[in-house]
Design a protein around this motif. Sequence first.
Motif, PDB file in Angstrom:
ATOM      1  N   PRO A 149       0.798  -1.231   0.000  1.00 26.00           N
ATOM      2  CA  PRO A 149       0.000   0.000   0.000  1.00 26.00           C
ATOM      3  C   PRO A 149       0.828   1.277   0.000  1.00 26.00           C
ATOM      4  CG  PRO A 149      -0.022  -1.014   2.168  1.00 26.00           C
ATOM      5  CD  PRO A 149       0.710  -1.951   1.259  1.00 26.00           C
ATOM      6  N   GLY A 150       2.141   1.172  -0.028  1.00 30.98           N
ATOM      7  CA  GLY A 150       2.980   2.364   0.051  1.00 30.98           C
ATOM      8  C   GLY A 150       3.111   2.805   1.491  1.00 30.98           C
ATOM      9  N   ALA A 151       3.512   4.036   1.691  1.00 29.08           N
ATOM     10  CA  ALA A 151       3.688   4.554   3.052  1.00 29.08           C
ATOM     11  C   ALA A 151       2.321   4.815   3.679  1.00 29.08           C
ATOM     12  CB  ALA A 151       4.504   5.833   3.018  1.00 29.08           C
ATOM     13  N   TYR A 152       2.212   4.512   4.961  1.00 32.32           N
ATOM     14  CA  TYR A 152       0.995   4.885   5.669  1.00 32.32           C
ATOM     15  C   TYR A 152       1.331   5.247   7.103  1.00 32.32           C
ATOM     16  CZ  TYR A 152       0.668   0.318   8.009  1.00 32.32           C
ATOM     17  OH  TYR A 152       0.899  -0.778   8.768  1.00 32.32           O
ATOM     18  N   SER A 153       0.440   6.004   7.680  1.00 31.52           N
ATOM     19  CA  SER A 153       0.633   6.472   9.044  1.00 31.52           C
ATOM     20  C   SER A 153      -0.530   5.979   9.894  1.00 31.52           C
ATOM     21  CB  SER A 153       0.683   8.008   9.053  1.00 31.52           C
ATOM     22  OG  SER A 153       0.797   8.476  10.381  1.00 31.52           O
ATOM     23  N   HIS A 154      -0.193   5.488  11.078  1.00 33.26           N
ATOM     24  CA  HIS A 154      -1.229   5.018  11.993  1.00 33.26           C
ATOM     25  C   HIS A 154      -0.755   5.261  13.420  1.00 33.26           C
ATOM     26  CE1 HIS A 154      -4.767   2.698  13.084  1.00 33.26           C
ATOM     27  NE2 HIS A 154      -4.016   2.066  13.974  1.00 33.26           N
ATOM     28  N   GLN A 155      -1.522   5.982  14.191  1.00 33.91           N
ATOM     29  CA  GLN A 155      -1.222   6.279  15.590  1.00 33.91           C
ATOM     30  C   GLN A 155       0.171   6.877  15.768  1.00 33.91           C
ATOM     31  OE1 GLN A 155      -1.878   2.631  17.768  1.00 33.91           O
ATOM     32  NE2 GLN A 155      -4.102   2.817  17.651  1.00 33.91           N
ATOM     33  N   GLY A 156       0.612   7.690  14.799  1.00 33.88           N
ATOM     34  CA  GLY A 156       1.896   8.362  14.913  1.00 33.88           C
ATOM     35  C   GLY A 156       3.091   7.565  14.428  1.00 33.88           C
ATOM     36  N   VAL A 183       5.077   3.983   8.367  1.00 38.41           N
ATOM     37  CA  VAL A 183       5.789   2.840   7.795  1.00 38.41           C
ATOM     38  C   VAL A 183       5.938   3.101   6.300  1.00 38.41           C
ATOM     39  CG1 VAL A 183       5.782   0.344   7.456  1.00 38.41           C
ATOM     40  CG2 VAL A 183       4.768   1.321   9.528  1.00 38.41           C
ATOM     41  N   THR A 184       7.194   3.209   5.849  1.00 40.83           N
ATOM     42  CA  THR A 184       7.476   3.508   4.446  1.00 40.83           C
ATOM     43  C   THR A 184       8.294   2.372   3.846  1.00 40.83           C
ATOM     44  OG1 THR A 184       7.559   5.863   5.008  1.00 40.83           O
ATOM     45  CG2 THR A 184       8.482   5.205   2.871  1.00 40.83           C
ATOM     46  N   PRO A 185       7.795   1.757   2.765  1.00 41.08           N
ATOM     47  CA  PRO A 185       8.588   0.682   2.139  1.00 41.08           C
ATOM     48  C   PRO A 185       9.772   1.244   1.371  1.00 41.08           C
ATOM     49  CG  PRO A 185       6.620   1.102   0.856  1.00 41.08           C
ATOM     50  CD  PRO A 185       6.531   1.986   2.076  1.00 41.08           C
ATOM     51  N   GLN A 186      10.913   0.584   1.512  1.00 43.21           N
ATOM     52  CA  GLN A 186      12.095   0.899   0.703  1.00 43.21           C
ATOM     53  C   GLN A 186      12.195  -0.079  -0.459  1.00 43.21           C
ATOM     54  OE1 GLN A 186      15.677   0.731   2.995  1.00 43.21           O
ATOM     55  NE2 GLN A 186      14.896   2.078   4.571  1.00 43.21           N
ATOM     56  N   ALA A 187      12.035  -1.358  -0.142  1.00 42.65           N
ATOM     57  CA  ALA A 187      12.109  -2.401  -1.165  1.00 42.65           C
ATOM     58  C   ALA A 187      11.247  -3.571  -0.734  1.00 42.65           C
ATOM     59  CB  ALA A 187      13.553  -2.859  -1.348  1.00 42.65           C
ATOM     60  N   LEU A 188      10.454  -4.054  -1.659  1.00 38.04           N
ATOM     61  CA  LEU A 188       9.634  -5.246  -1.462  1.00 38.04           C
ATOM     62  C   LEU A 188       9.959  -6.151  -2.641  1.00 38.04           C
ATOM     63  CD1 LEU A 188       6.235  -3.371  -0.861  1.00 38.04           C
ATOM     64  CD2 LEU A 188       7.846  -4.135   0.892  1.00 38.04           C
ATOM     65  N   GLU A 189      10.568  -7.328  -2.367  1.00 36.15           N
ATOM     66  CA  GLU A 189      10.991  -8.166  -3.480  1.00 36.15           C
ATOM     67  C   GLU A 189      11.035  -9.634  -3.092  1.00 36.15           C
ATOM     68  OE1 GLU A 189      14.811  -6.471  -4.392  1.00 36.15           O
ATOM     69  OE2 GLU A 189      15.811  -7.589  -2.803  1.00 36.15           O
ATOM     70  N   VAL A 190      10.948 -10.473  -4.109  1.00 31.90           N
ATOM     71  CA  VAL A 190      11.135 -11.907  -3.946  1.00 31.90           C
ATOM     72  C   VAL A 190      12.421 -12.262  -4.673  1.00 31.90           C
ATOM     73  CG1 VAL A 190      10.263 -14.198  -4.507  1.00 31.90           C
ATOM     74  CG2 VAL A 190       8.674 -12.420  -3.772  1.00 31.90           C
ATOM     75  N   HIS A 191      13.329 -12.909  -3.947  1.00 33.73           N
ATOM     76  CA  HIS A 191      14.574 -13.396  -4.546  1.00 33.73           C
ATOM     77  C   HIS A 191      14.630 -14.891  -4.269  1.00 33.73           C
ATOM     78  CE1 HIS A 191      18.631 -13.320  -6.047  1.00 33.73           C
ATOM     79  NE2 HIS A 191      19.038 -13.980  -4.976  1.00 33.73           N
ATOM     80  N   ARG A 192      14.489 -15.676  -5.322  1.00 33.14           N
ATOM     81  CA  ARG A 192      14.355 -17.131  -5.224  1.00 33.14           C
ATOM     82  C   ARG A 192      13.133 -17.433  -4.379  1.00 33.14           C
ATOM     83  NH1 ARG A 192      20.549 -19.251  -5.594  1.00 33.14           N
ATOM     84  NH2 ARG A 192      21.103 -17.745  -7.190  1.00 33.14           N
ATOM     85  N   PHE A 224      11.779  -1.709   5.200  1.00 34.28           N
ATOM     86  CA  PHE A 224      10.932  -0.582   5.580  1.00 34.28           C
ATOM     87  C   PHE A 224      11.732   0.460   6.357  1.00 34.28           C
ATOM     88  CE2 PHE A 224       7.938  -4.206   5.602  1.00 34.28           C
ATOM     89  CZ  PHE A 224       6.973  -3.727   4.744  1.00 34.28           C
ATOM     90  N   THR A 225      11.199   1.672   6.414  1.00 36.93           N
ATOM     91  CA  THR A 225      11.644   2.676   7.361  1.00 36.93           C
ATOM     92  C   THR A 225      10.462   2.939   8.286  1.00 36.93           C
ATOM     93  OG1 THR A 225      13.150   3.708   5.789  1.00 36.93           O
ATOM     94  CG2 THR A 225      12.477   5.038   7.669  1.00 36.93           C
ATOM     95  N   PHE A 226      10.696   2.798   9.587  1.00 32.94           N
ATOM     96  CA  PHE A 226       9.682   3.106  10.589  1.00 32.94           C
ATOM     97  C   PHE A 226      10.024   4.466  11.190  1.00 32.94           C
ATOM     98  CE2 PHE A 226       8.792  -1.274  10.135  1.00 32.94           C
ATOM     99  CZ  PHE A 226       7.567  -1.553  10.733  1.00 32.94           C
ATOM    100  N   ALA A 227       9.099   5.399  11.135  1.00 37.86           N
ATOM    101  CA  ALA A 227       9.304   6.730  11.712  1.00 37.86           C
ATOM    102  C   ALA A 227       8.371   6.888  12.914  1.00 37.86           C
ATOM    103  CB  ALA A 227       9.019   7.814  10.683  1.00 37.86           C
TER     104      ALA A 227
END
Length: 146
Positions: free
Chosen positions: A28-35, A38-47, A54-57
């Motif tokens: 879903p991309g970056a989202y904010s919940h209760q402050g 959560v922002t994805p940097q890379a989502l991938e399948v390798h083998r 992710f980056t958690f702020a």
Amino acid sequence: MKRWIVVLFMGLAAASASGCTSYRVEGPGAYSHQGVVVTPQALEVHRKKLRLRFTFANHTTEEITVDRNQMVLVLPDGQVMGRFKGTWGGLTSGHHRIAPGLSHDVFMDFLIEDDIPPTLSLKLSGVIQGGKPMSLPNYELTISEE
């Protein structure tokens, strides 16, 4: 002679690459919940390994802890799987403390032994504030062959 060696190696590389399936992983991309953002940097399948970066702020007023060991992946059939801890058995810390106003990169891998399913749900159950788990929504992933 050198030209034949180059051609041979290129042929071997092409033959081995043709047997690998490539996947596109979307969330879903970056989202904010209760402050907590959560922002994805890379989502991938390798083998057979699903790699989530992710980056958690922390935009709350208290320190939060992100415990990767409490996060699980839920397969479409309801099966729950813990994160893959790697060759060293997870000797590195599974949790990260994030002070208010700061962020931290959180990486998780999951080993999928069977076929790669089209949808997965990451339960973000390992985010703790003030000693209490935060109820962040699941991070829904869709996976398709490229």
